[in-house]
Design an enzyme around this catalytic site. Structure first.
Site, PDB file in Angstrom:
ATOM      1  N   ASN A 154       0.844  -1.197   0.000  1.00 15.14           N
ATOM      2  CA  ASN A 154       0.000   0.000   0.000  1.00 15.14           C
ATOM      3  C   ASN A 154       0.874   1.240   0.000  1.00 15.14           C
ATOM      4  O   ASN A 154       1.957   1.263   0.585  1.00 15.14           O
ATOM      5  CB  ASN A 154      -0.965  -0.014   1.204  1.00 15.14           C
ATOM      6  CG  ASN A 154      -0.408   0.700   2.417  1.00 15.14           C
ATOM      7  OD1 ASN A 154      -0.473   1.931   2.505  1.00 15.14           O
ATOM      8  ND2 ASN A 154       0.182  -0.049   3.339  1.00 15.14           N
ATOM      9  N   ASN A 202       5.592  -1.587  11.431  1.00 18.73           N
ATOM     10  CA  ASN A 202       4.865  -1.081  10.270  1.00 18.73           C
ATOM     11  C   ASN A 202       5.268  -1.915   9.037  1.00 18.73           C
ATOM     12  O   ASN A 202       5.967  -2.916   9.168  1.00 18.73           O
ATOM     13  CB  ASN A 202       5.196   0.400  10.069  1.00 18.73           C
ATOM     14  CG  ASN A 202       3.995   1.176   9.540  1.00 18.73           C
ATOM     15  OD1 ASN A 202       3.325   0.710   8.613  1.00 18.73           O
ATOM     16  ND2 ASN A 202       3.705   2.329  10.108  1.00 18.73           N
ATOM     17  N   SER A 217       5.569   5.147   8.757  1.00 22.61           N
ATOM     18  CA  SER A 217       4.947   4.883   7.464  1.00 22.61           C
ATOM     19  C   SER A 217       5.931   5.250   6.358  1.00 22.61           C
ATOM     20  O   SER A 217       6.550   6.310   6.399  1.00 22.61           O
ATOM     21  CB  SER A 217       3.684   5.722   7.294  1.00 22.61           C
ATOM     22  OG  SER A 217       3.304   5.687   5.930  1.00 22.61           O
ATOM     23  N   PHE A 255      -1.630   8.185   4.271  1.00 24.07           N
ATOM     24  CA  PHE A 255      -2.401   8.807   5.363  1.00 24.07           C
ATOM     25  C   PHE A 255      -3.663   9.522   4.857  1.00 24.07           C
ATOM     26  O   PHE A 255      -3.947  10.666   5.234  1.00 24.07           O
ATOM     27  CB  PHE A 255      -1.555   9.826   6.148  1.00 24.07           C
ATOM     28  CG  PHE A 255      -0.459   9.247   7.015  1.00 24.07           C
ATOM     29  CD1 PHE A 255      -0.362   7.890   7.258  1.00 24.07           C
ATOM     30  CD2 PHE A 255       0.475  10.092   7.604  1.00 24.07           C
ATOM     31  CE1 PHE A 255       0.654   7.374   8.062  1.00 24.07           C
ATOM     32  CE2 PHE A 255       1.485   9.584   8.418  1.00 24.07           C
ATOM     33  CZ  PHE A 255       1.572   8.228   8.640  1.00 24.07           C
ATOM     34  N   ASN A 312       5.063   5.953   3.383  1.00 29.23           N
ATOM     35  CA  ASN A 312       4.342   6.644   2.311  1.00 29.23           C
ATOM     36  C   ASN A 312       4.170   8.141   2.506  1.00 29.23           C
ATOM     37  O   ASN A 312       3.485   8.795   1.726  1.00 29.23           O
ATOM     38  CB  ASN A 312       2.970   5.982   2.126  1.00 29.23           C
ATOM     39  CG  ASN A 312       3.124   4.510   1.791  1.00 29.23           C
ATOM     40  OD1 ASN A 312       3.931   4.160   0.936  1.00 29.23           O
ATOM     41  ND2 ASN A 312       2.382   3.659   2.482  1.00 29.23           N
ATOM     42  N   THR A 313       4.741   8.667   3.580  1.00 26.47           N
ATOM     43  CA  THR A 313       4.779  10.123   3.766  1.00 26.47           C
ATOM     44  C   THR A 313       6.252  10.504   3.662  1.00 26.47           C
ATOM     45  O   THR A 313       7.056  10.040   4.471  1.00 26.47           O
ATOM     46  CB  THR A 313       4.194  10.516   5.147  1.00 26.47           C
ATOM     47  OG1 THR A 313       2.805  10.186   5.151  1.00 26.47           O
ATOM     48  CG2 THR A 313       4.352  12.002   5.427  1.00 26.47           C
ATOM     49  N   LYS A 351       5.337   3.448  17.137  1.00 32.00           N
ATOM     50  CA  LYS A 351       5.267   2.400  16.090  1.00 32.00           C
ATOM     51  C   LYS A 351       6.464   2.535  15.165  1.00 32.00           C
ATOM     52  O   LYS A 351       6.701   3.600  14.599  1.00 32.00           O
ATOM     53  CB  LYS A 351       3.961   2.529  15.311  1.00 32.00           C
ATOM     54  CG  LYS A 351       3.804   1.400  14.279  1.00 32.00           C
ATOM     55  CD  LYS A 351       2.378   1.275  13.816  1.00 32.00           C
ATOM     56  CE  LYS A 351       2.228   0.177  12.790  1.00 32.00           C
ATOM     57  NZ  LYS A 351       0.866   0.033  12.320  1.00 32.00           N
TER      58      LYS A 351
HETATM   59  C1  FMN Z   1      -3.763  -0.722   3.403  1.00 27.28           C
HETATM   60  C2  FMN Z   1      -2.951  -0.504   4.637  1.00 27.28           C
HETATM   61  C3  FMN Z   1      -2.985   0.732   5.254  1.00 27.28           C
HETATM   62  C4  FMN Z   1      -2.237   0.955   6.408  1.00 27.28           C
HETATM   63  N1  FMN Z   1      -2.289   2.167   7.016  1.00 27.28           N
HETATM   64  C5  FMN Z   1      -1.611   2.368   8.159  1.00 27.28           C
HETATM   65  C6  FMN Z   1      -1.686   3.609   8.832  1.00 27.28           C
HETATM   66  O1  FMN Z   1      -2.400   4.516   8.424  1.00 27.28           O
HETATM   67  N2  FMN Z   1      -0.936   3.767   9.968  1.00 27.28           N
HETATM   68  C7  FMN Z   1      -0.142   2.772  10.482  1.00 27.28           C
HETATM   69  O2  FMN Z   1       0.489   2.959  11.514  1.00 27.28           O
HETATM   70  N3  FMN Z   1      -0.060   1.581   9.858  1.00 27.28           N
HETATM   71  C8  FMN Z   1      -0.769   1.361   8.723  1.00 27.28           C
HETATM   72  N4  FMN Z   1      -0.677   0.155   8.096  1.00 27.28           N
HETATM   73  C9  FMN Z   1       0.247  -0.864   8.637  1.00 27.28           C
HETATM   74  C10 FMN Z   1      -0.472  -1.891   9.530  1.00 27.28           C
HETATM   75  O3  FMN Z   1      -1.044  -1.281  10.654  1.00 27.28           O
HETATM   76  C11 FMN Z   1       0.524  -2.985   9.975  1.00 27.28           C
HETATM   77  O4  FMN Z   1       1.529  -2.382  10.774  1.00 27.28           O
HETATM   78  C12 FMN Z   1       1.197  -3.686   8.809  1.00 27.28           C
HETATM   79  O5  FMN Z   1       0.300  -3.879   7.753  1.00 27.28           O
HETATM   80  C13 FMN Z   1       1.764  -5.050   9.217  1.00 27.28           C
HETATM   81  O6  FMN Z   1       0.752  -5.911   9.688  1.00 27.28           O
HETATM   82  P1  FMN Z   1       0.031  -7.022   8.782  1.00 27.28           P
HETATM   83  O7  FMN Z   1       1.112  -7.826   8.125  1.00 27.28           O
HETATM   84  O8  FMN Z   1      -0.837  -7.807   9.730  1.00 27.28           O
HETATM   85  O9  FMN Z   1      -0.778  -6.285   7.777  1.00 27.28           O
HETATM   86  C14 FMN Z   1      -1.425  -0.090   6.937  1.00 27.28           C
HETATM   87  C15 FMN Z   1      -1.400  -1.340   6.312  1.00 27.28           C
HETATM   88  C16 FMN Z   1      -2.145  -1.552   5.180  1.00 27.28           C
HETATM   89  C17 FMN Z   1      -2.091  -2.911   4.512  1.00 27.28           C
END
Ligand code: FMN
Length: 334
Positions: A111, A242, A175, A115, A177-178, A213
């Site tokens: 992704n 993350n 993140s 934000f 992406n910022t 985080k």
């Molecule tokens: C589509 C998407 C959007 C996410 N947006 C955020 C976010 O806004 N803030 C954040 O701290 N982590 C965000 N994450 C990261 C997740 O909270 C998590 O840390 C990461 O996906 C690893 O866990 P997983 O393997 O169970 O997905 C996002 C993940 C995905 C897939």
């Protein structure tokens, strides 16, 4: 049943499927019905971390309920805590679409949402409407247009605006992406940021636990710096991790997409970081594990590595809500 629904949802582009699913969760009584199937509450599952009583150690990771609009619904599905956000002071659209990609062969997601959220004031209003008493975490970040020099102010705005509506906070500096956000993980800027937010916290009648985080793409030296900063600032704990920028051993053709990778390919790396942090702090640091949990065995491995709580996102998309109950049952058995 879930796999039939998933089959149809996966026919749509990932973000469309995501939006359809969230809309469906608001169908009257649907999640109440699902609650009957997925509910599993036992006193043995209760955990006290950071002074909070979590009904169970399995939470929803940040990013799925960005604006805090589905807390009651996700609580019905059995989550013990729900992290909303990332929330920024001003609402922002995020990156242009497409920005969400399923890596089916690898059981992952890339992704680069950036934000996208409605802004902290709107999110605070939605939180006022929640009925569930489930623990809610407020994951906060900075707006894209805010420079790193002024980032602290963004975190303070969101911290104050959400203070009365969440149970704990997450400072998100990880993140990918910022642009440049991850530079805030460096020792000096991180220390300044955490000190300032913690000092704001101490002005409140009752302080709220704050977690940091982190990214999985950090060196051991950087992790050691973080431990030092966390101890100095007396932050409640750390969320590990993350999404990653690494792209090793992937088979999906769209693995070349830019953004953060989550899901199974992240599991090993994020678990190793938990193990490292836990051993360096003699198991004394509160760690929330997130990254690639797809089964009860995965969740138990994170806990064995040193985590007190776990969160899921990608595993929830691929495996559905039954995963939550399976993890709870495995914990009881253990
Ligand atoms: C589509 C998407 C959007 C996410 N947006 C955020 C976010 O806004 N803030 C954040 O701290 N982590 C965000 N994450 C990261 C997740 O909270 C998590 O840390 C990461 O996906 C690893 O866990 P997983 O393997 O169970 O997905 C996002 C993940 C995905 C897939």
């Amino acid at each position: 049943m879930f796999y039939i629904i998933r089959f149809f949802l996966f026919l749509f582009p990932a973000e469309t499927a995501h939006n359809i699913t969230l809309k469906c969760l608001k169908i009257p009584f649907l999640t109440k019905f699902l609650k009957v199937i997925y509910s599993f509450e036992k006193t043995e599952l209760i955990r006290n971390i950071g002074g909070l009583n979590f009904k169970s150690p399995i939470g929803l990771a940040a990013g799925l309920d960005k604006n805090g609009e589905y807390i009651d619904q996700f609580a019905d599905l059995g989550f013990g805590f729900i992290e909303i956000g990332t929330v920024t002071p001003k609402g922002q659209e995020g990156n242009p679409k497409p920005r969400l990609f399923r890596l089916k062969e690898d059981k992952g997601i890339i992704n680069r949402m950036g934000f996208n959220n409605k802004g902290v004031e709107t999110v605070a209003s939605s939180l006022k409407n929640r009925k569930s008493s489930v623990i809610v975490g407020g994951n906060i970040g900075k707006n894209k247009i805010t420079s790193n020099e002024n980032a602290i102010n963004d975190y303070l705005i969101s911290f104050n605006a959400l203070f009365d509506f969440v149970d704990y906070f997450v400072i998100n500096v990880s993140s990918p992406n910022t642009p440049n956000l991850r530079n805030l993980q460096e020792k000096e800027p991180l220390k300044k940021l955490l000190e300032t937010v913690q000092s704001e916290n101490s002005k409140k009648d009752k302080m709220k636990p704050i977690f940091l985080k982190i990214a999985p793409d950090l060196t051991e030296g950087q992790l050691d710096d973080m431990i030092e900063v966390l101890n100095e600032t007396k932050i409640a704990g750390i969320i590990v991790t993350n999404t990653t920028l690494a792209r090793e051993g992937l088979r999906s053709t769209n693995a070349v997409e830019q953004g953060g990778l989550s899901g199974k390919p992240l599991f090993k790396k994020s678990t190793e970081i938990i193990r490292y942090l836990s051993s360096r702090t003699d198991g004394k640091m509160a760690i929330i594990a997130v990254g690639g949990i797809f089964s009860a065995k995965d969740a138990l491995e994170k806990i064995d590595a040193g985590a007190s709580l776990v969160q899921i996102y990608t595993g929830f998309i691929y495996q559905g809500p039954a995963l939550i109950k399976k993890i709870k049952k495995a914990l009881i058995k253990k």
